[in-house]
Design a protein around this motif. Structure first.
Motif, PDB file in Angstrom:
ATOM      1  N   LEU A  75       0.823  -1.209   0.000  1.00  0.00           N
ATOM      2  CA  LEU A  75       0.000   0.000   0.000  1.00  0.00           C
ATOM      3  C   LEU A  75       0.859   1.262   0.000  1.00  0.00           C
ATOM      4  CD1 LEU A  75      -2.302  -2.019   0.439  1.00  0.00           C
ATOM      5  CD2 LEU A  75      -3.334  -0.357   2.002  1.00  0.00           C
ATOM      6  N   ALA A  76       1.998   1.221   0.683  1.00  0.00           N
ATOM      7  CA  ALA A  76       2.886   2.384   0.680  1.00  0.00           C
ATOM      8  C   ALA A  76       3.367   2.689  -0.732  1.00  0.00           C
ATOM      9  CB  ALA A  76       4.074   2.131   1.607  1.00  0.00           C
ATOM     10  N   GLN A  77       3.657   1.631  -1.513  1.00  0.00           N
ATOM     11  CA  GLN A  77       4.076   1.847  -2.905  1.00  0.00           C
ATOM     12  C   GLN A  77       2.986   2.523  -3.720  1.00  0.00           C
ATOM     13  OE1 GLN A  77       6.111  -1.475  -4.979  1.00  0.00           O
ATOM     14  NE2 GLN A  77       6.044  -2.530  -3.007  1.00  0.00           N
ATOM     15  N   ALA A  78       1.736   2.281  -3.321  1.00  0.00           N
ATOM     16  CA  ALA A  78       0.606   2.869  -4.045  1.00  0.00           C
ATOM     17  C   ALA A  78       0.130   4.171  -3.399  1.00  0.00           C
ATOM     18  CB  ALA A  78      -0.541   1.870  -4.103  1.00  0.00           C
ATOM     19  N   GLY A  79       0.885   4.656  -2.407  1.00  0.00           N
ATOM     20  CA  GLY A  79       0.522   5.920  -1.775  1.00  0.00           C
ATOM     21  C   GLY A  79      -0.636   5.813  -0.814  1.00  0.00           C
ATOM     22  N   ALA A  80      -0.807   4.659  -0.169  1.00  0.00           N
ATOM     23  CA  ALA A  80      -1.927   4.445   0.751  1.00  0.00           C
ATOM     24  C   ALA A  80      -1.400   3.860   2.062  1.00  0.00           C
ATOM     25  CB  ALA A  80      -2.969   3.523   0.136  1.00  0.00           C
ATOM     26  N   ASN A  81      -2.276   3.848   3.065  1.00  0.00           N
ATOM     27  CA  ASN A  81      -1.932   3.333   4.388  1.00  0.00           C
ATOM     28  C   ASN A  81      -2.927   2.256   4.777  1.00  0.00           C
ATOM     29  OD1 ASN A  81      -2.166   3.302   7.483  1.00  0.00           O
ATOM     30  ND2 ASN A  81      -0.292   4.475   7.169  1.00  0.00           N
ATOM     31  N   LEU A  82      -2.428   1.087   5.181  1.00  0.00           N
ATOM     32  CA  LEU A  82      -3.293  -0.050   5.477  1.00  0.00           C
ATOM     33  C   LEU A  82      -4.314   0.277   6.556  1.00  0.00           C
ATOM     34  CD1 LEU A  82      -3.853  -3.070   4.883  1.00  0.00           C
ATOM     35  CD2 LEU A  82      -2.243  -3.614   6.713  1.00  0.00           C
ATOM     36  N   ASP A  83      -3.907   0.968   7.606  1.00  0.00           N
ATOM     37  CA  ASP A  83      -4.813   1.251   8.715  1.00  0.00           C
ATOM     38  C   ASP A  83      -5.965   2.175   8.319  1.00  0.00           C
ATOM     39  OD1 ASP A  83      -3.572  -0.328  10.675  1.00  0.00           O
ATOM     40  OD2 ASP A  83      -2.038   1.203  11.009  1.00  0.00           O
ATOM     41  N   ASP A  84      -5.830   2.863   7.210  1.00  0.00           N
ATOM     42  CA  ASP A  84      -6.919   3.718   6.724  1.00  0.00           C
ATOM     43  C   ASP A  84      -7.996   2.917   6.005  1.00  0.00           C
ATOM     44  OD1 ASP A  84      -5.608   5.960   7.700  1.00  0.00           O
ATOM     45  OD2 ASP A  84      -4.631   6.408   5.784  1.00  0.00           O
ATOM     46  N   HIS A  85      -7.703   1.651   5.704  1.00  0.00           N
ATOM     47  CA  HIS A  85      -8.604   0.878   4.852  1.00  0.00           C
ATOM     48  C   HIS A  85      -9.079  -0.438   5.455  1.00  0.00           C
ATOM     49  CE1 HIS A  85      -7.903   3.586   1.419  1.00  0.00           C
ATOM     50  NE2 HIS A  85      -6.647   3.625   1.833  1.00  0.00           N
ATOM     51  N   LEU A  86      -8.391  -0.944   6.470  1.00  0.00           N
ATOM     52  CA  LEU A  86      -8.813  -2.176   7.123  1.00  0.00           C
ATOM     53  C   LEU A  86      -8.809  -1.987   8.629  1.00  0.00           C
ATOM     54  CD1 LEU A  86      -6.964  -5.159   5.344  1.00  0.00           C
ATOM     55  CD2 LEU A  86      -9.340  -4.442   5.049  1.00  0.00           C
ATOM     56  N   ASP A  87      -9.821  -2.566   9.292  1.00  0.00           N
ATOM     57  CA  ASP A  87      -9.845  -2.623  10.750  1.00  0.00           C
ATOM     58  C   ASP A  87      -9.319  -3.987  11.168  1.00  0.00           C
ATOM     59  OD1 ASP A  87     -10.944  -0.076  11.121  1.00  0.00           O
ATOM     60  OD2 ASP A  87     -12.982  -0.823  10.830  1.00  0.00           O
ATOM     61  N   LEU A  88      -8.152  -4.000  11.805  1.00  0.00           N
ATOM     62  CA  LEU A  88      -7.481  -5.242  12.168  1.00  0.00           C
ATOM     63  C   LEU A  88      -7.361  -5.357  13.685  1.00  0.00           C
ATOM     64  CD1 LEU A  88      -4.544  -5.127   9.577  1.00  0.00           C
ATOM     65  CD2 LEU A  88      -6.666  -6.423   9.393  1.00  0.00           C
ATOM     66  N   THR A  89      -7.621  -6.560  14.187  1.00  0.00           N
ATOM     67  CA  THR A  89      -7.461  -6.852  15.608  1.00  0.00           C
ATOM     68  C   THR A  89      -6.539  -8.050  15.751  1.00  0.00           C
ATOM     69  OG1 THR A  89      -9.710  -6.069  16.078  1.00  0.00           O
ATOM     70  CG2 THR A  89      -8.625  -7.423  17.766  1.00  0.00           C
ATOM     71  N   ARG A  90      -5.517  -7.905  16.583  1.00  0.00           N
ATOM     72  CA  ARG A  90      -4.572  -8.998  16.750  1.00  0.00           C
ATOM     73  C   ARG A  90      -5.183 -10.091  17.619  1.00  0.00           C
ATOM     74  NH1 ARG A  90       1.901  -8.350  17.523  1.00  0.00           N
ATOM     75  NH2 ARG A  90       2.431 -10.583  17.522  1.00  0.00           N
ATOM     76  N   ALA A  91      -5.048 -11.338  17.172  1.00  0.00           N
ATOM     77  CA  ALA A  91      -5.633 -12.469  17.888  1.00  0.00           C
ATOM     78  C   ALA A  91      -4.816 -12.782  19.144  1.00  0.00           C
ATOM     79  CB  ALA A  91      -5.686 -13.699  16.989  1.00  0.00           C
ATOM     80  N   GLU A  92      -5.513 -13.075  20.219  1.00  0.00           N
ATOM     81  CA  GLU A  92      -4.858 -13.486  21.464  1.00  0.00           C
ATOM     82  C   GLU A  92      -4.516 -14.966  21.430  1.00  0.00           C
ATOM     83  OE1 GLU A  92      -6.423 -14.242  25.987  1.00  0.00           O
ATOM     84  OE2 GLU A  92      -7.008 -12.359  25.031  1.00  0.00           O
ATOM     85  N   ILE A  93      -5.444 -15.781  20.937  1.00  0.00           N
ATOM     86  CA  ILE A  93      -5.217 -17.218  20.775  1.00  0.00           C
ATOM     87  C   ILE A  93      -5.063 -17.505  19.281  1.00  0.00           C
ATOM     88  CG2 ILE A  93      -6.160 -19.526  21.127  1.00  0.00           C
ATOM     89  CD1 ILE A  93      -5.415 -18.089  23.702  1.00  0.00           C
ATOM     90  N   LEU A  94      -3.917 -18.080  18.897  1.00  0.00           N
ATOM     91  CA  LEU A  94      -3.698 -18.386  17.484  1.00  0.00           C
ATOM     92  C   LEU A  94      -4.592 -19.534  17.036  1.00  0.00           C
ATOM     93  CD1 LEU A  94       0.185 -18.100  17.252  1.00  0.00           C
ATOM     94  CD2 LEU A  94      -1.552 -16.326  16.946  1.00  0.00           C
ATOM     95  N   ALA A  95      -4.717 -20.550  17.874  1.00  0.00           N
ATOM     96  CA  ALA A  95      -5.604 -21.670  17.566  1.00  0.00           C
ATOM     97  C   ALA A  95      -5.769 -22.537  18.806  1.00  0.00           C
ATOM     98  CB  ALA A  95      -5.063 -22.511  16.414  1.00  0.00           C
ATOM     99  N   ARG A  96      -6.922 -23.172  18.902  1.00  0.00           N
ATOM    100  CA  ARG A  96      -7.198 -24.168  19.947  1.00  0.00           C
ATOM    101  C   ARG A  96      -7.105 -25.542  19.296  1.00  0.00           C
ATOM    102  NH1 ARG A  96     -11.771 -22.246  23.587  1.00  0.00           N
ATOM    103  NH2 ARG A  96      -9.935 -21.124  24.351  1.00  0.00           N
ATOM    104  N   HIS A  97      -6.563 -26.515  20.017  1.00  0.00           N
ATOM    105  CA  HIS A  97      -6.331 -27.838  19.448  1.00  0.00           C
ATOM    106  C   HIS A  97      -6.931 -28.909  20.344  1.00  0.00           C
ATOM    107  CE1 HIS A  97      -3.149 -25.097  18.091  1.00  0.00           C
ATOM    108  NE2 HIS A  97      -3.211 -25.758  16.950  1.00  0.00           N
ATOM    109  N   SER A  98      -7.494 -29.926  19.707  1.00  0.00           N
ATOM    110  CA  SER A  98      -8.153 -31.009  20.445  1.00  0.00           C
ATOM    111  C   SER A  98      -7.699 -32.352  19.891  1.00  0.00           C
ATOM    112  CB  SER A  98      -9.679 -30.882  20.311  1.00  0.00           C
ATOM    113  OG  SER A  98     -10.335 -32.021  20.824  1.00  0.00           O
ATOM    114  N   TRP A  99      -7.454 -33.310  20.811  1.00  0.00           N
ATOM    115  CA  TRP A  99      -7.029 -34.654  20.400  1.00  0.00           C
ATOM    116  C   TRP A  99      -8.031 -35.694  20.871  1.00  0.00           C
ATOM    117  CZ3 TRP A  99      -3.725 -30.753  21.694  1.00  0.00           C
ATOM    118  CH2 TRP A  99      -2.699 -30.469  20.778  1.00  0.00           C
ATOM    119  N   GLU A 100      -7.921 -36.872  20.306  1.00  0.00           N
ATOM    120  CA  GLU A 100      -8.854 -37.956  20.617  1.00  0.00           C
ATOM    121  C   GLU A 100      -8.818 -38.377  22.086  1.00  0.00           C
ATOM    122  OE1 GLU A 100     -11.213 -39.457  19.152  1.00  0.00           O
ATOM    123  OE2 GLU A 100     -10.929 -39.609  16.985  1.00  0.00           O
TER     124      GLU A 100
END
Length: 529
Positions: A75-100
């Motif tokens: 986006l910088a190459q195109a003269g834009a800023n990502l935060d102006d166009h997307l609302d992003l929230t960082r995940a606290e848990i990447l993934a939950r895993h379950s086994w048999e």
């Protein structure tokens, strides 16, 4: 803007509005070139798609946003800023895993929190192994970021040269000649943790028992940040499309390209299925390379890339997009229910060419925020995507209705054993099969990641931005540097760079554009006669 008329400017056609095509169109349009994107579907996104189920828009392709720095740079190459166009929230848990065996484990965004949790889950030695693994994956990423991922034409010798003589030891430490599974075994004894980290191979549509060790870098990429996109992943495609339009790119939907037109051995335009001929100075193909070497875009384009056999294809998938109610097991945003025998699962898919008898199941609960105590929609349906890996042989060994129904039953039984029940009427379920993916992405046979990463040289064998045909360029997840949203975006950046370099070297003028400006150029391109 250059004072020459629009008709005098260099023209570029992009076939396909997937992630790579969108980035290519944006960056080329931002440089002042005249760009038209032809997309046979009704909207942009490609594999980054949503499925409407009973009024609910469900992400049914990629579900995670990583490597945001790639998009910051684009986006910088195109003269834009990502935060102006997307609302992003960082995940606290990447993934939950379950086994048999009933055990569960949350992979945390915080490295030390994960190490502490592993210590409780599998013992202190496994926690030490995890921290050592994190250190090694960071080293691998640092070794490969500029020399491979951001390099448009990497080679094994070039990789060593870029590392420098003092870096050869570090280069050996990325384990290029060792399978990912063997690498994982050297850090973890617990079979559950081996499954957890070995699963990263499937992000590239490959088996952890055949994929090369450097794919361990995916663990570092996730540790660096998994982001949730407000409004769903489709917003990423919508953003790139709008930015490209703002810079003058033209998008034509429902436009099926039947042939890449060649003149004197070079690509000079396209012929649409309607018969219309459209000329250009360069053509960028954002699709599965199988469509090219399979002759689906004309006999003259067959030589653009080296072919690969069906057995070299990456994985496909069987998915269910569901609007339903859940009870029992506490889902996170991303939850994985592992099979009891991981090796047999991949033997079923890659050797027997059938759906696994005991599948690993990925569930994306899209109304949960990936916090430890995440909840779904109160008192209503929540949006779910269920996915199991499948063989990509839809053109040779298509799955029968009976096979699909049997797999659905096994999935339901496996989730029930974990304590998860999903209530949804048939009208609130939409299934996508490898056959469906094969129709959506011609030439793929249903493969979702191009050629599988099998063996140390696989990463260097992917097609590059410049094809074997002058004037024809390639982008997408099946092209270097590989599959995944940020990788496909990088491929779009490589393609744009190649096009601009080649056209600039032969141009009689250099067109520029004011970043963010909207062109008033004609919506029509010159026609071939």
């Amino acid at each position: 803007m250059n004072n020459k008329s629009a008709s005098a400017r260099r023209r570029v056609i992009v076939i396909g509005a997937g992630m790579g095509g969108l980035v290519t169109a944006l960056l080329i349009a931002a440089r002042g070139y005249e760009v038209t994107v032809f997309e046979k579907a009704a909207r942009s996104g490609g594999k980054l798609r949503q499925v409407m189920v009973d009024g609910h828009a469900i992400d049914s392709g990629p579900t995670v946003f990583t490597m945001r720095w790639v998009f910051d740079a684009i986006l910088a190459q195109a003269g834009a800023n990502l935060d102006d166009h997307l609302d992003l929230t960082r995940a606290e848990i990447l993934a939950r895993h379950s086994w048999e065996d009933g055990s569960t484990f949350d992979l945390n965004a915080d490295k030390q929190a994960t190490a502490d949790a592993i210590g409780h889950f599998a013992g202190p030695e496994e926690a030490k192994g995890y921290l050592a693994f994190c250190q090694r994956t960071a080293e691998v990423f640092q070794s490969l970021d500029n020399s491979f991922l951001r390099n448009s034409s990497p080679s094994p010798l070039g990789l060593a040269r870029n590392a420098g003589l003092s870096g050869l030891v570090g280069l050996a430490r990325i384990k290029p000649f060792t399978t990912l599974w063997r690498v994982i075994e050297s850090y973890f004894r617990d079979p559950r943790l081996r499954q957890l980290f070995g699963r990263y191979a499937t992000y590239c549509g490959s088996s952890p028992f055949e994929a090369p060790g450097p794919l361990m870098l995916i663990a570092h990429v996730e540790q660096a940040g998994v982001w949730l996109v407000e409004g769903g992943m489709i917003r990423v495609a919508n953003m790139l499309e709008q930015l490209a339009k703002d810079r003058g790119a033209i998008f034509s939907y429902g436009a099926d390209v039947a042939e890449i037109v060649m003149t004197n051995g070079a690509a000079t335009g396209v012929r649409l299925a309607s018969g219309e001929l459209v000329q250009a100075d360069a053509v960028v193909f954002n699709g599965d390379p199988g469509a090219l070497f399979g002759g689906m875009l004309g006999d003259q384009a067959v030589s653009a890339v080296a072919p690969w056999r069906p057995k070299q294809r990456s994985l496909s998938a069987l998915t269910w997009s569901i609007a339903g109610r859940t009870e029992g097991f506490a889902l996170s945003r991303h939850t994985v229910f592992f099979s009891g025998d991981y090796r047999s699962e991949f033997t079923d898919i890659l050797r027997q060419h059938r759906l696994p008898v005991d599948p690993t199941i990925y569930v994306c609960a899209q109304d949960r925020d990936a916090a430890a105590d995440s909840q779904g929609r109160a008192g209503g349906d929540e949006r779910l995507l269920l996915l199991v890996n499948a063989p990509a042989r839809a053109d040779e060994v298509p799955l029968s209705e009976a096979e699909i129904a049997s797999c659905k039953r096994r999935v339901t039984e496996r989730l029930a054993r974990a304590g998860l029940n999903i209530e949804a009427q048939d009208r609130k379920r939409s299934v996508t099969t490898p056959q469906d993916f094969a129709r959506m992405f011609p030439g793929s046979g249903g493969a979702l990641y191009g050629k599988a990463s099998q063996g140390w040289a696989a990463s260097f064998e992917r097609p590059r931005a410049r094809s074997s045909i002058n004037g024809l360029y390639l982008t997408g997840g099946a092209v270097h540097p590989g599959p995944g949203v940020p990788m496909a975006a990088l491929s779009g950046s490589h393609a744009a760079q190649a096009v601009v370099e080649d056209l600039t070297s032969t141009a009689t003028f250099h067109a520029t554009a004011t970043p963010g400006g909207t062109s008033t150029r004609s919506a029509k391109m010159a026609r071939m006669h």
